[in-house]
Enzyme design. Structure first.
Site, PDB file in Angstrom:
ATOM      1  N   LYS A 146       0.824  -1.222   0.000  1.00 36.92           N
ATOM      2  CA  LYS A 146       0.000   0.000   0.000  1.00 36.92           C
ATOM      3  C   LYS A 146       0.853   1.265   0.000  1.00 36.92           C
ATOM      4  O   LYS A 146       0.609   2.186  -0.776  1.00 36.92           O
ATOM      5  CB  LYS A 146      -0.926   0.008   1.213  1.00 36.92           C
ATOM      6  CG  LYS A 146      -2.009  -1.047   1.208  1.00 36.92           C
ATOM      7  CD  LYS A 146      -2.975  -0.881   2.354  1.00 36.92           C
ATOM      8  CE  LYS A 146      -2.365  -1.148   3.715  1.00 36.92           C
ATOM      9  NZ  LYS A 146      -2.025  -2.562   3.927  1.00 36.92           N
ATOM     10  N   THR A 147       1.827   1.310   0.896  1.00 37.23           N
ATOM     11  CA  THR A 147       2.643   2.520   1.012  1.00 37.23           C
ATOM     12  C   THR A 147       3.424   2.777  -0.263  1.00 37.23           C
ATOM     13  O   THR A 147       3.482   3.912  -0.763  1.00 37.23           O
ATOM     14  CB  THR A 147       3.595   2.404   2.215  1.00 37.23           C
ATOM     15  OG1 THR A 147       2.829   2.300   3.416  1.00 37.23           O
ATOM     16  CG2 THR A 147       4.506   3.620   2.309  1.00 37.23           C
ATOM     17  N   GLU A 181      -3.692   5.643   1.389  1.00 38.91           N
ATOM     18  CA  GLU A 181      -3.758   4.220   1.708  1.00 38.91           C
ATOM     19  C   GLU A 181      -5.132   3.898   2.300  1.00 38.91           C
ATOM     20  O   GLU A 181      -5.768   4.750   2.916  1.00 38.91           O
ATOM     21  CB  GLU A 181      -2.680   3.846   2.722  1.00 38.91           C
ATOM     22  CG  GLU A 181      -1.279   3.920   2.171  1.00 38.91           C
ATOM     23  CD  GLU A 181      -0.256   3.354   3.143  1.00 38.91           C
ATOM     24  OE1 GLU A 181      -0.610   2.421   3.904  1.00 38.91           O
ATOM     25  OE2 GLU A 181       0.884   3.829   3.128  1.00 38.91           O
TER      26      GLU A 181
END
Length: 460
Positions: free
Chosen positions: A122-123, A166
């Site tokens: 996600k990051t 996110e």
């Protein structure tokens, strides 16, 4: 549910303001002229930054932090119901918003909102998309779960219709989001202390997918087993991506340079596009970047800008991050991987990077995760040449699960894997300093404080 009015700033109090996401939301409200107060257990660079912007922060969490002039409170899943500050907030009768609920309300003010979900990546993917939007001069608002080097922060407050964030699945937080563009990178068993089963988790991902705007698009990894359970019958458009050649967006001609950085030819709905060069290692980042390419093209970003932005992206903080080189020639890499799938991806990326031996100093994160994936952790870590284990990072949990890093070591030893277990970081640092040599890649790995080991070694 209480709705904040961004045209009428008021007083918001954050219980646990120092978290990577909470601090970002607080900064957005400060930028909107809200009065922001909050509390956390200790001071950090993030809280100092908020104080510089005008926030008033207490570094204890107790009832005295609440004075009665607050208009609403924001809190996270990490805050216990027994927290005295939380209890007083409840007793006040003032509105209470979970972190994700506030994030969702903020997102609703942006026409081109993009939320990136998934067990892993996600990051990195949020940062990839953000990098391209920055290069395209789109002035995006960004909320990322790590420090993004291009903005030297976890948050950027823009003034356009673009918002990138996110979407965390823990405690179903992402169900408070209603983005125009949704991305699901993967869906592996995780956070089983909350979801209990993978089936429950997949159901939550289905609900997240249903939140995508009807005039928007869901981008979902074709490699997720039976991904159609998550994507079938939605009112929005659905686009698949991934390393599977049957995906709408997939990659061919993948090669790696001397640093393990991949280049590849994207194929979009059967049409080959110009080559993409990445400046981050690993096959998993090919898949991540495909979701970025697909979504950015739908946002109207020129392909040449996407190419340049992805090449300019050098990674998010603690994602296979080069930290430096020891005097003996060993290279220090820091990586956030704390799930077996992430460990495998990280070590596969390491294999494509020049090295003699791979030495992993791993700190498991939470007792429940360690117990749930005990054999998987041993299997994933066995790809290293030497494994050094630290005590489990408890995070929000108590040591009541009957599991320790010694259990991982036992399984590694049964595989014939050279492994060591130390109870202190000082012992780990001493071992690595004494036993590493030129050509070694030392990877500090985990979501806890193991990152400090590499930084300390570089200062010796």
């Amino acid at each position: 549910m209480y709705k904040i009015d961004f045209n009428t700033p008021c007083h918001a109090h954050f219980i646990g303001i120092g978290g990577i996401s909470m601090s970002g939301l607080a900064e957005i409200l400060l930028n909107r002229k809200f009065t922001v107060t909050g509390s956390d257990r200790s001071e950090s660079d993030l809280t100092k930054h908020l104080e510089d912007l005008g926030a008033k922060i207490s570094y204890t969490q107790n009832a005295d932090n609440i004075h009665g002039d607050e208009d609403f409170f924001v809190y996270t899943a990490a805050i216990s119901e027994e927290n005295p500050e939380f209890k007083k907030a409840i007793d006040s009768g003032k509105p209470m918003l979970k972190r994700a609920q506030l994030l969702g309300q903020i997102m609703d003010h942006f026409k081109s909102s993009c939320a990136i979900a998934g067990t892993h990546g996600k990051t990195t993917t949020t940062s990839m998309i953000s990098q391209v939007l920055l290069d395209a001069a789109k002035d995006p608002t960004i909320s990322v779960g790590g420090i993004f080097s291009s903005i030297n922060s976890n948050i950027r407050v823009g003034h356009s219709d673009f918002f990138v964030t996110e979407a965390c699945e823990y405690t179903d937080s992402f169900l408070a989001l209603y983005p125009k563009y949704s991305i699901i990178l993967n869906c592996d068993a995780e956070h089983l202390d909350y979801f209990k089963t993978l089936e429950n988790m997949r159901h939550s991902y289905r609900l997240f997918a249903e939140n995508t705007a009807s005039d928007g698009t869901l981008y979902i990894n074709h490699s997720i087993p039976n991904y159609q359970e998550i994507s079938a019958g939605l009112s929005c458009n659905v686009v698949t991506f991934g390393l599977d050649q049957n995906a709408d967006f997939h990659a061919t001609k993948i090669t790696y340079d001397d640093l393990g950085h991949p280049s590849f030819t994207p194929v979009a709905f059967g049409k080959e596009l110009d080559t993409i060069y990445l400046s981050v290692p690993g096959e998993h980042n090919v898949s991540n970047s495909l979701s970025a390419i697909a979504s950015l093209m739908d946002m109207g970003i020129p392909y040449s800008t996407i190419q340049n932005g992805l090449e300019n992206f050098t990674g998010a903080d603690r994602r296979f991050q080069f930290k430096g080189k020891l005097a003996n020639g060993a290279v220090i890499i820091d990586d956030y991987a704390h799930h077996p799938t992430e460990i495998r991806a990280s070590l596969k990326a390491a294999e494509n990077t020049p090295h003699d031996r791979i030495i992993v100093a791993f700190q498991p994160h939470t007792y429940t995760r360690t117990k749930a994936f005990l054999s998987d952790f041993a299997d994933a870590l066995s790809a290293a040449d030497i494994v050094v284990l630290a005590d489990i990072y408890a995070a929000r949990e108590k040591d009541i699960y009957g599991v320790s890093s010694g259990d991982i070591q036992r399984l590694l030893q049964e595989k014939g894997q050279e492994s060591y277990y130390f109870h202190t970081f000082e012992e780990i640092k001493e071992f690595l300093k004494k036993n590493s040599r030129n050509g070694d890649m030392l990877i500090t790995m985990g979501a806890g404080t193991i990152t400090n080991v590499g930084s300390d070694l570089l200062e010796l």
